[in-house]
Design a protein around this motif. Sequence first.
Motif, mmCIF file in Angstrom:
data_model
loop_
_atom_site.group_PDB
_atom_site.id
_atom_site.type_symbol
_atom_site.label_atom_id
_atom_site.label_comp_id
_atom_site.label_asym_id
_atom_site.label_seq_id
_atom_site.Cartn_x
_atom_site.Cartn_y
_atom_site.Cartn_z
ATOM 1 N N VAL A 22 21.469 4.724 -3.061
ATOM 2 C CA VAL A 22 22.142 5.948 -3.519
ATOM 3 C C VAL A 22 21.951 6.115 -5.025
ATOM 4 C CG1 VAL A 22 24.354 7.128 -3.746
ATOM 5 C CG2 VAL A 22 23.830 5.868 -1.647
ATOM 6 N N LYS A 23 22.116 5.051 -5.765
ATOM 7 C CA LYS A 23 21.951 5.097 -7.223
ATOM 8 C C LYS A 23 20.526 5.489 -7.591
ATOM 9 C CE LYS A 23 23.011 2.379 -11.367
ATOM 10 N NZ LYS A 23 23.506 1.064 -11.857
ATOM 11 N N VAL A 24 19.555 4.951 -6.887
ATOM 12 C CA VAL A 24 18.151 5.260 -7.152
ATOM 13 C C VAL A 24 17.871 6.736 -6.888
ATOM 14 C CG1 VAL A 24 15.805 4.937 -6.259
ATOM 15 C CG2 VAL A 24 17.210 2.948 -6.822
ATOM 16 N N VAL A 25 18.308 7.231 -5.737
ATOM 17 C CA VAL A 25 18.077 8.640 -5.388
ATOM 18 C C VAL A 25 18.716 9.568 -6.416
ATOM 19 C CG1 VAL A 25 18.733 10.441 -3.727
ATOM 20 C CG2 VAL A 25 17.720 8.295 -2.924
ATOM 21 N N ASN A 26 19.921 9.258 -6.823
ATOM 22 C CA ASN A 26 20.622 10.120 -7.786
ATOM 23 C C ASN A 26 20.034 10.048 -9.190
ATOM 24 O OD1 ASN A 26 22.458 11.233 -5.971
ATOM 25 N ND2 ASN A 26 23.924 9.563 -6.229
ATOM 26 N N SER A 27 19.189 9.068 -9.437
ATOM 27 C CA SER A 27 18.567 8.944 -10.757
ATOM 28 C C SER A 27 17.361 9.874 -10.922
ATOM 29 C CB SER A 27 18.115 7.499 -10.993
ATOM 30 O OG SER A 27 16.955 7.187 -10.228
ATOM 31 N N LEU A 28 16.924 10.477 -9.831
ATOM 32 C CA LEU A 28 15.709 11.295 -9.858
ATOM 33 C C LEU A 28 16.016 12.766 -10.111
ATOM 34 C CD1 LEU A 28 13.826 9.666 -6.856
ATOM 35 C CD2 LEU A 28 13.572 9.165 -9.290
ATOM 36 N N ASP A 29 15.016 13.490 -10.609
ATOM 37 C CA ASP A 29 15.176 14.905 -10.947
ATOM 38 C C ASP A 29 15.039 15.827 -9.743
ATOM 39 O OD1 ASP A 29 15.485 14.224 -13.631
ATOM 40 O OD2 ASP A 29 13.326 14.306 -13.991
ATOM 41 N N LYS A 73 3.832 -1.983 -8.671
ATOM 42 C CA LYS A 73 4.669 -2.637 -9.676
ATOM 43 C C LYS A 73 5.466 -1.618 -10.478
ATOM 44 C CE LYS A 73 4.512 -6.107 -13.348
ATOM 45 N NZ LYS A 73 3.629 -6.991 -14.170
ATOM 46 N N LYS A 74 4.871 -0.481 -10.789
ATOM 47 C CA LYS A 74 5.572 0.562 -11.544
ATOM 48 C C LYS A 74 6.788 1.059 -10.768
ATOM 49 C CE LYS A 74 1.489 2.178 -14.067
ATOM 50 N NZ LYS A 74 0.546 3.302 -14.287
ATOM 51 N N ALA A 75 6.626 1.270 -9.445
ATOM 52 C CA ALA A 75 7.731 1.750 -8.616
ATOM 53 C C ALA A 75 8.837 0.706 -8.500
ATOM 54 C CB ALA A 75 7.218 2.132 -7.223
ATOM 55 N N ILE A 76 8.445 -0.567 -8.403
ATOM 56 C CA ILE A 76 9.436 -1.647 -8.286
ATOM 57 C C ILE A 76 10.182 -1.829 -9.606
ATOM 58 C CG2 ILE A 76 9.755 -4.110 -7.877
ATOM 59 C CD1 ILE A 76 7.169 -3.949 -6.129
ATOM 60 N N GLU A 77 9.434 -1.844 -10.708
ATOM 61 C CA GLU A 77 10.068 -2.030 -12.017
ATOM 62 C C GLU A 77 10.989 -0.869 -12.370
ATOM 63 O OE1 GLU A 77 6.749 -2.709 -14.616
ATOM 64 O OE2 GLU A 77 6.935 -4.900 -14.417
ATOM 65 N N ARG A 78 10.622 0.324 -11.935
ATOM 66 C CA ARG A 78 11.493 1.488 -12.180
ATOM 67 C C ARG A 78 12.814 1.287 -11.450
ATOM 68 N NH1 ARG A 78 10.021 7.920 -11.178
ATOM 69 N NH2 ARG A 78 11.870 8.757 -12.237
ATOM 70 N N ALA A 101 0.830 -1.205 0.000
ATOM 71 C CA ALA A 101 0.000 0.000 0.000
ATOM 72 C C ALA A 101 0.862 1.252 0.000
ATOM 73 C CB ALA A 101 -0.928 -0.002 1.214
ATOM 74 N N CYS A 102 1.997 1.198 0.671
ATOM 75 C CA CYS A 102 2.919 2.343 0.667
ATOM 76 C C CYS A 102 3.673 2.424 -0.656
ATOM 77 C CB CYS A 102 3.896 2.231 1.834
ATOM 78 S SG CYS A 102 3.171 2.578 3.461
ATOM 79 N N LYS A 103 4.123 1.287 -1.154
ATOM 80 C CA LYS A 103 4.844 1.273 -2.436
ATOM 81 C C LYS A 103 3.998 1.868 -3.563
ATOM 82 C CE LYS A 103 7.926 -2.761 -1.804
ATOM 83 N NZ LYS A 103 7.533 -3.316 -0.496
ATOM 84 N N ALA A 104 2.674 1.691 -3.462
ATOM 85 C CA ALA A 104 1.775 2.213 -4.497
ATOM 86 C C ALA A 104 1.818 3.735 -4.564
ATOM 87 C CB ALA A 104 0.347 1.734 -4.230
ATOM 88 N N LEU A 105 2.327 4.384 -3.522
ATOM 89 C CA LEU A 105 2.418 5.847 -3.475
ATOM 90 C C LEU A 105 3.826 6.346 -3.786
ATOM 91 C CD1 LEU A 105 0.305 6.443 -0.225
ATOM 92 C CD2 LEU A 105 -0.438 6.732 -2.603
ATOM 93 N N ALA A 106 4.734 5.439 -4.092
ATOM 94 C CA ALA A 106 6.135 5.812 -4.334
ATOM 95 C C ALA A 106 6.383 6.120 -5.803
ATOM 96 C CB ALA A 106 7.058 4.680 -3.889
ATOM 97 N N ASP A 107 7.355 6.995 -6.029
ATOM 98 C CA ASP A 107 7.834 7.204 -7.395
ATOM 99 C C ASP A 107 8.734 6.049 -7.811
ATOM 100 O OD1 ASP A 107 6.908 9.996 -8.212
ATOM 101 O OD2 ASP A 107 7.792 10.384 -6.253
ATOM 102 N N ILE A 108 9.456 5.510 -6.842
ATOM 103 C CA ILE A 108 10.391 4.417 -7.099
ATOM 104 C C ILE A 108 10.740 3.771 -5.764
ATOM 105 C CG2 ILE A 108 12.428 5.919 -6.899
ATOM 106 C CD1 ILE A 108 13.718 4.291 -9.195
ATOM 107 N N THR A 109 11.080 2.488 -5.806
ATOM 108 C CA THR A 109 11.541 1.808 -4.598
ATOM 109 C C THR A 109 13.061 1.662 -4.656
ATOM 110 O OG1 THR A 109 11.246 -0.377 -5.591
ATOM 111 C CG2 THR A 109 9.393 0.520 -4.326
ATOM 112 N N CYS A 110 13.639 1.207 -3.560
ATOM 113 C CA CYS A 110 15.084 0.961 -3.521
ATOM 114 C C CYS A 110 15.378 -0.124 -2.518
ATOM 115 C CB CYS A 110 15.846 2.245 -3.146
ATOM 116 S SG CYS A 110 15.744 2.681 -1.388
ATOM 117 N N THR A 111 16.589 -0.640 -2.543
ATOM 118 C CA THR A 111 17.093 -1.533 -1.509
ATOM 119 C C THR A 111 18.330 -0.872 -0.916
ATOM 120 O OG1 THR A 111 18.637 -2.781 -2.894
ATOM 121 C CG2 THR A 111 16.328 -3.507 -2.896
#
Length: 293
Positions: free
Chosen positions: A128-135, A283-288, A113-123
Amino acid sequence: MIEKINKLKKELNAVILAHNYQRAEVQQIADFVGDSLELARKATQIDADYIVFAGVDFMAETAAILNPDKTVLIPSKTASCEMARYLTPEIIHEYKKKYPNAQVVLYVNSTAACKALADITCTSANAVKVVNSLDSDTILFGPDSNLAHYVAERTTKNIVPMPPNGHCYVHTNLTVENVRRDGVLMVHPECPPELQNVADVIASTGGMVKYVAKSKEKRFIVATERDMVARLKHDYPDREFLPAWDNAICLGMKQITLESIYNSMKEKKYVVTVPEDIANKAKKAIERMLEVS
């Protein structure tokens, strides 16, 4: 029990995925053992009718989201992640109102339910790579505040922990005062900043495996859940691995046993389901994340 499990696996066309924090005997009967990122990737590559997830609830949810055509089983209803409970959809909405231009990065240790509100997930391996990929210059990051600190130290972006007190009790209880340090100290980024500051290396569990592979050292102190040592000893029997603290135990992970895996497969319980509307958004946030990684 192992023979019975292997027989059922063939009958059901099932695979067993196990996290690095599982009991040694569970790791040994798994088809694949890994960290959250590795398991998420593996879940997209599986050719089976059943996925038996030896991990905690959010991991099984992720597998179900990525494999809508397969049946995902979790062997215990009480295999849960305490950290994930720190964050709710209501908290995310509250922070979005305060920071309307921020993007939301959620640690995979969160509910669907929380992931559904995310722009992207990370592990912890790719945060760090995920955060730096965003605008966006401002990132709402949850639910682990210690991982948020780790990321903030390695990016120029403004990292806002959401909530400010989210944490894993296993890693937060690993402190400078109580961990042994008579070897190469490998520290998970869910640990407190004070312990991160004295680490020889800070890494996800998968990162620890890779670090040992490249290192010439023989003795390692592992500052994360204690059964990570079982994975490392299996992979590198010529090295010495010690848990940084013998009481670093994830009770959620330990709900999974050989018996519970057998019963889960035999009775086809407990089936993990995620509402379609939530699953599609999550799924969109995970796949991103997988694309960035």
